[in-house]
Design an enzyme around this catalytic site. Structure first.
Site, mmCIF file in Angstrom:
data_model
loop_
_atom_site.group_PDB
_atom_site.id
_atom_site.type_symbol
_atom_site.label_atom_id
_atom_site.label_comp_id
_atom_site.label_asym_id
_atom_site.label_seq_id
_atom_site.Cartn_x
_atom_site.Cartn_y
_atom_site.Cartn_z
ATOM 1 N N PRO A 172 0.738 -1.357 -0.031
ATOM 2 C CA PRO A 172 0.051 -0.015 -0.082
ATOM 3 C C PRO A 172 0.768 1.277 0.056
ATOM 4 C CG PRO A 172 -0.787 -1.591 1.677
ATOM 5 C CD PRO A 172 0.326 -2.078 1.153
ATOM 6 N N CYS A 173 0.508 2.168 -0.967
ATOM 7 C CA CYS A 173 1.110 3.591 -0.919
ATOM 8 C C CYS A 173 0.608 4.394 0.202
ATOM 9 C CB CYS A 173 1.134 4.248 -2.301
ATOM 10 S SG CYS A 173 1.979 3.206 -3.556
ATOM 11 N N ASN A 174 -0.822 4.423 0.012
ATOM 12 C CA ASN A 174 -1.656 5.216 1.022
ATOM 13 C C ASN A 174 -1.711 4.205 2.312
ATOM 14 O OD1 ASN A 174 -3.018 7.746 -0.655
ATOM 15 N ND2 ASN A 174 -3.066 5.863 -1.947
#
Length: 355
Positions: A151-153
């Protein structure tokens, strides 16, 4: 930290490109050369309901963004349906079946309980509650691990302000502004904020995207350089080069952003109806009324895409366009889908001509 204040993502994209063109630092990454901001960047949207980029250069696949948003809100992680909208989407899956970091699954199932339901309950009971944090990063399965979909967010907060509006802040460890911040993130999290506000029973406030590593890959940034140049001028102060097919329409002037007027009690059932129809043919969902442009726009966009992907050329272009012509409203999503179909029709005609 650099702060970009913008009405919506359509206005923010040229500002972000200009920022990287003027202040960006070249850095080599595992995926290629990027221009990165010298420090974290926050983008604050005052009108997050206007979540679509209308610049023609982006050629937005709005059907994919809409379907994936609903897929997230229902807590899905299977990759097969997304591959109907983006053919090679499976490359992000480690096992070609599910997505490791699927945001919606993390929101609703991954941690053993539904985080969205708890936040809705908390803020419905006490609009002063400041402890509502939505978690997406899980150190047990993400930190130091190898995956095609980390996950980036990583987390988001929800708080109701003094005016009774729901504000959301999303924290992102690494943000590609072309495909992430000012494309998928703005749309998906804008949809999440509207969903949460509808369920809580309040108005949408601001959406802030905090991007720790704010960057763009040089190969995708260069074709959009004109947008960065345009951000230096006010509307009407520079002529459009004739080669551009830019949609100059601004939300603030004449374009309607699609709002969600549906009764909150019907919302989850409505989303389930749409997802169930993805293979069988879209029809207007239960609870639909003529004053619901949200339902209508989703219906016509996804139905047009289904016809386009299942029919051979050249019939696919005509039939998909006919479906879109039935929509009562020229809202942002309908306009984007018409543009997407037309771009592919033009490419097809050009290819036939060369043949």
């Amino acid at each position: 930290m650099i702060v970009i204040n913008a009405r919506n993502v359509h206005a923010a994209l040229p500002l972000g490109i200009h920022l990287l063109q003027t202040q960006g630092v070249e850095r080599h990454t595992r995926n290629g050369l990027v221009l990165a901001a010298p420090c974290p960047v926050s983008t604050v949207y005052s009108h997050p309901r206007e979540k679509s980029v209308m610049w023609g250069e982006r050629d937005v696949n709005i059907a994919f963004l809409l379907y994936e948003s609903l897929w997230m809100l229902k807590g899905r992680n299977a990759v097969d349906m997304l591959s109907k909208y983006v053919r090679n989407f499976g490359r992000y899956s480690d096992n070609k079946i599910t997505l490791h970091g699927a945001y919606g699954y993390r929101w609703r199932k991954h941690f053993g309980f539904d985080q969205l339901d708890v936040i809705i309950q908390q803020l419905t009971a006490d609009d002063r509650d400041r402890r509502n944090v939505l978690q997406m990063w899980d150190a047990d399965v993400d930190l130091g691990k190898e995956s095609n979909d980390i996950p980036c967010n990583d987390m988001a907060t929800f708080q109701i302000d003094a005016d009774g509006k729901l504000n959301m802040v999303v924290f992102c460890r690494s943000n590609d502004i072309i495909w992430g911040a000012y494309f998928a993130n703005a749309f998906h999290f804008g949809m999440l904020l509207e969903y949460m506000a509808t369920k809580i029973g309040c108005e949408m406030g601001t959406y802030t995207q905090v991007s720790v590593n704010y960057h763009a890959y040089v190969e995708t940034l260069e074709p959009l350089a004109i947008l960065g140049e345009m951000s230096m001028f006010g509307e009407g102060e520079v002529d459009d080069p004739p080669s551009l097919s830019r949609m100059k329409t601004e939300y603030s002037n004449c374009l309607q952003g699609v709002s969600l007027p549906m009764d909150a009690s019907l919302l989850d059932e409505h989303i389930s109806d749409i997802l169930l129809q993805a293979d069988t043919g879209f029809s207007l969902p239960r609870g639909y009324t003529n004053d619901n442009p949200w339902a209508e726009a989703i219906h016509f966009v996804l139905k047009a895409h289904q016809v386009w992907r299942n029919c051979p050329a050249p019939q696919r272009f005509e039939e998909a366009s006919e479906i879109l012509s039935l929509a009562d409203r020229e809202v942002d999503w309908i306009i984007l889908m018409k543009n997407w179909i037309q771009n592919r029709h033009n490419a097809y005609l050009e290819g036939v001509g060369r043949g």
